[in-house]
Design a protein around this motif. Structure first.
Motif, PDB file in Angstrom:
ATOM      1  N   SER B  40       0.910  -1.206   0.019  1.00  0.00           N
ATOM      2  CA  SER B  40       0.014   0.072  -0.050  1.00  0.00           C
ATOM      3  C   SER B  40       0.958   1.477  -0.103  1.00  0.00           C
ATOM      4  O   SER B  40       0.455   2.262  -0.277  1.00  0.00           O
ATOM      5  N   LEU B  41       2.170   0.995   0.368  1.00  0.00           N
ATOM      6  CA  LEU B  41       3.111   2.251   0.321  1.00  0.00           C
ATOM      7  C   LEU B  41       3.820   2.272  -1.075  1.00  0.00           C
ATOM      8  O   LEU B  41       4.769   3.146  -1.142  1.00  0.00           O
ATOM      9  N   ALA B  42       3.341   1.284  -2.013  1.00  0.00           N
ATOM     10  CA  ALA B  42       4.137   1.307  -3.342  1.00  0.00           C
ATOM     11  C   ALA B  42       3.302   2.028  -4.271  1.00  0.00           C
ATOM     12  O   ALA B  42       2.234   2.801  -4.167  1.00  0.00           O
ATOM     13  N   MET B  52       7.773   3.020  -2.733  1.00  0.00           N
ATOM     14  CA  MET B  52       7.839   4.607  -2.652  1.00  0.00           C
ATOM     15  C   MET B  52       8.104   4.753  -1.021  1.00  0.00           C
ATOM     16  O   MET B  52       8.458   5.833  -0.742  1.00  0.00           O
ATOM     17  N   TRP B  53       7.618   3.963  -0.250  1.00  0.00           N
ATOM     18  CA  TRP B  53       7.425   4.143   1.330  1.00  0.00           C
ATOM     19  C   TRP B  53       6.956   5.448   1.701  1.00  0.00           C
ATOM     20  O   TRP B  53       7.380   6.250   2.351  1.00  0.00           O
ATOM     21  N   ASN B  54       5.813   5.945   0.886  1.00  0.00           N
ATOM     22  CA  ASN B  54       5.231   6.971   1.230  1.00  0.00           C
ATOM     23  C   ASN B  54       3.693   6.797   1.243  1.00  0.00           C
ATOM     24  O   ASN B  54       3.025   5.798   0.999  1.00  0.00           O
ATOM     25  N   GLY B 252      -8.936  -5.968 -10.825  1.00  0.00           N
ATOM     26  CA  GLY B 252      -9.147  -6.514 -12.104  1.00  0.00           C
ATOM     27  C   GLY B 252      -8.958  -5.708 -13.124  1.00  0.00           C
ATOM     28  O   GLY B 252      -7.734  -5.761 -13.736  1.00  0.00           O
ATOM     29  N   ARG B 253      -9.853  -4.752 -13.723  1.00  0.00           N
ATOM     30  CA  ARG B 253      -9.502  -3.963 -14.776  1.00  0.00           C
ATOM     31  C   ARG B 253      -8.481  -3.211 -14.777  1.00  0.00           C
ATOM     32  O   ARG B 253      -7.423  -2.833 -15.534  1.00  0.00           O
ATOM     33  N   ARG B 254      -7.951  -2.504 -13.722  1.00  0.00           N
ATOM     34  CA  ARG B 254      -7.093  -1.454 -13.267  1.00  0.00           C
ATOM     35  C   ARG B 254      -5.688  -2.041 -13.119  1.00  0.00           C
ATOM     36  O   ARG B 254      -4.564  -1.620 -13.216  1.00  0.00           O
ATOM     37  N   ALA B 255      -5.741  -3.460 -12.471  1.00  0.00           N
ATOM     38  CA  ALA B 255      -4.432  -4.084 -12.138  1.00  0.00           C
ATOM     39  C   ALA B 255      -3.496  -2.959 -11.096  1.00  0.00           C
ATOM     40  O   ALA B 255      -2.511  -3.247 -11.286  1.00  0.00           O
ATOM     41  N   ASP B 256      -4.412  -2.332 -10.313  1.00  0.00           N
ATOM     42  CA  ASP B 256      -3.719  -1.340  -9.530  1.00  0.00           C
ATOM     43  C   ASP B 256      -3.366  -2.138  -8.041  1.00  0.00           C
ATOM     44  O   ASP B 256      -4.350  -1.875  -7.340  1.00  0.00           O
ATOM     45  N   PHE B 257      -2.564  -2.764  -7.819  1.00  0.00           N
ATOM     46  CA  PHE B 257      -2.246  -3.644  -6.680  1.00  0.00           C
ATOM     47  C   PHE B 257      -2.194  -2.648  -5.380  1.00  0.00           C
ATOM     48  O   PHE B 257      -2.906  -2.928  -4.365  1.00  0.00           O
ATOM     49  N   PRO B 258      -1.322  -1.680  -5.525  1.00  0.00           N
ATOM     50  CA  PRO B 258      -1.021  -0.811  -4.447  1.00  0.00           C
ATOM     51  C   PRO B 258      -2.338  -0.169  -4.043  1.00  0.00           C
ATOM     52  O   PRO B 258      -2.801   0.195  -2.717  1.00  0.00           O
TER      53      PRO B 258
END
Lengths: 263, 287
Positions: B40-42, B52-54, B252-258
């Motif tokens: 979640s910090l990436a 990113m550690w932010n 799914g669609r966005r593949a935005d794991f963070p």
């Protein structure tokens, strides 16, 4: 008294209304699984078993059903063994930070399945483990272990402790005490934990959905059937799943009933 | 000396029993959670994750209206469901405990939770059969001539709420019933003897004593309801998205794991707050 008769009638009316609400969707599901037509909605055109025949002829559904059974039985067995050993260790021995250990073991119970699934998915991706029924099984052990531990731990009373001590005094080795004395004595609660785990795993969707790839479990397969909209075949599968769960519940009830009858 | 070696041996054996379960929990629950928190910090750069550690993702969450709205939709649905479920379940539990003959009570409870055992996915689908445009309710109402046009019930928030309430009425009935039967009948008799009327007995005696059962059930309802994806997805549709739906969309669609990880951590934070709010009653139940 009129008012008491009135309140009695009101109670029964409420009872019937709520049971109606609770049973309405299940009744509709089962009724229209026999629908002789292409839509599982009124009017009811008459009964047929062809949708059930289609379900049993559907290879994908049947293999999903097999996968579900395999994952449910396998993960519940692992969860029960781990849970039993942990309960035995924590109930029979004095260990440092035992409260913390108990807390850690039941902690997954308080976290949404979605979050457990997502955590495992990130970790498997990171380590490079590819998704399969094994990863689904791992996830199901995570959600069922707290349950098995809690149920078995709660049933380990001092009464059994004395019998175990007697067995030890008579020269039984620790593993003999465990397998031949404790486990049989605790069998009702072990079985209760096992069957409860089986039903939970059998029913679980989000972990199975996120952690499987090619081989899927039944709820995931049903989910993909939903994309084609309302279909009597989905009703038929749903009714079968319901029947299996009720059968498991009956087994559980009989075991629990037997236990309370014995006491 | 002999006792200490015995003790250490005993101790080692005890650890042998507990360790497998602890290791499993650490490996497949604690570590995944830490990994998710780290992700979640990436941030996502193309297909790669860059650490990113932010807290950028968390800032984004509060800045993007459609993400923040998901949380409010989820909270609104959850509070509505919890409230309605308690209102419906309390009388049911009371009637089962007071009016149904003793030997039938167990049966009544089993019957009340029977649909609980239909698969989660199937249960929502069943409600779709009832609420759909050509479903059972619309069909019946049009048959008896109450409405001319079918009502739009599926793919609305009401459908989601109905599906949830159906599930949680069963759950709350169990927890409240368990509390009601534990209550000694003398308490109510004593209150009545001291001049309390029916309502006063309920308000000052029965309700406070059953509050633990209500709170345990309400907490379970809250946790299970706010984290559920299936019911809002099948019954609520895509008109307004609850938080779990948005999480799944990121995956799914966005593949935005963070972002998915960030939203999950936020979801967990909300559940933790609910736990803190209910902890008083949850503890009372345990003793």
């Amino acid at each position: 008294m009129i008012s008491s008769r009135f309140s009695k009638a009101l109670s029964w009316a409420y009872l019937i209304a709520l049971y109606g609400f609770i049973f309405l969707p299940v009744a509709v599901l089962v009724l229209f699984s026999f629908q002789d037509g292409r839509l599982p909605v009124p009017p009811f055109n008459g009964a047929t078993l062809k949708w059930y025949a289609q379900v049993f002829a559907d290879d994908r559904l049947m293999s999903a059903l097999g996968n579900s059974l395999m994952v449910a039985l396998g993960s519940s067995t692992v969860a029960c063994i781990l849970g039993f050993c942990a309960a035995y260790g924590l109930a029979r021995y004095i260990l440092p930070a035992s409260r913390l250990q108990r807390g850690l073991l039941v902690a997954p119970m308080t976290v949404s399945y979605l979050i457990i699934a997502l955590g495992l998915l990130s970790t498997f991706n990171w380590v490079g483990i590819s998704l399969s029924l094994w990863t689904v099984g791992i996830g199901h052990v995570v959600i069922n272990l707290p349950l098995c531990f809690a149920i078995i731990y709660a049933s380990m009373g001092d009464h059994q402790k004395n019998i175990e001590r007697a067995a030890r005094d008579l020269g039984a080795a620790e593993w003999q005490v465990m397998t031949q004395v404790s486990a049989p004595m605790l069998m009702p609660s072990i079985l209760a934990a096992f069957f409860l785990s089986v039903t939970f795993s059998w029913d679980e969707f989000i972990i199975s959905f996120l952690l499987s790839r090619f081989d899927v479990t039944l709820p995931v397969e049903i989910w993909s059937m939903l994309r084609s909209g309302l279909n009597p075949k989905t009703n038929a599968v749903g009714s079968i799943v319901f029947l299996v769960s009720v059968a498991l519940l009956l087994i559980l009830e009989l075991i629990v009933f037997r236990r309370t009858a014995k006491k | 000396m002999a006792t200490t070696t015995l003790e250490t041996r005993e101790n080692r054996r005890a650890w042998g029993f507990v360790t497998p379960a602890l290791l499993w929990t650490v490996a497949f629950f604690v570590i995944p959670f830490i990994v998710m928190a780290a992700i979640s910090l990436a941030t996502r750069k193309g297909r790669e994750l860059v650490m990113m550690w932010n807290l950028d993702n968390y800032v984004t969450f509060f800045e993007k209206a459609h993400l923040l709205k998901g949380l409010f939709v989820s909270l609104e649905i959850t509070f509505t469901v919890t409230f309605i479920s308690i209102l419906l379940a309390y009388p049911l539990a009371w009637i089962i405990a007071e009016r149904v003959p003793q030997k039938w009570q167990r049966m009544a409870l089993i019957m009340a939770i029977l649909p609980f055992w239909t698969s989660y996915v199937v249960r929502s689908y069943s409600w779709l059969l009832v609420l759909a445009k050509n479903g059972v309710i619309n069909n019946t109402l049009m048959q008896i001539g109450l409405i001319a046009e079918p009502l739009e019930m599926a793919s609305t928030r009401s459908a989601t709420v109905i599906g949830f309430v159906h599930f949680f009425v069963m759950l709350l009935t169990l927890t409240i019933y368990a509390n009601l039967v534990q209550m000694p009948p003398n308490y109510r008799r004593a209150a009545a003897d001291l001049g309390a009327n029916g309502f006063q007995v309920f308000w000052h005696v029965v309700l406070p004593l059953t509050l633990p059962g209500i709170m345990v059930g309400a907490f379970l309802t809250f946790v299970l309801c706010i984290g559920d994806y299936i019911t809002p997805q099948i019954l609520g549709g895509n008109n307004e998205l609850a938080l779990p739906q948005i999480i799944m969309l990121q995956l799914g669609r966005r593949a935005d794991f963070p972002m998915a990880a960030t939203l999950s951590i936020i979801l967990m934070g909300v559940v933790t707050l609910a736990y803190i709010a209910c902890a008083r009653w949850l503890k009372m139940e345990r003793t």
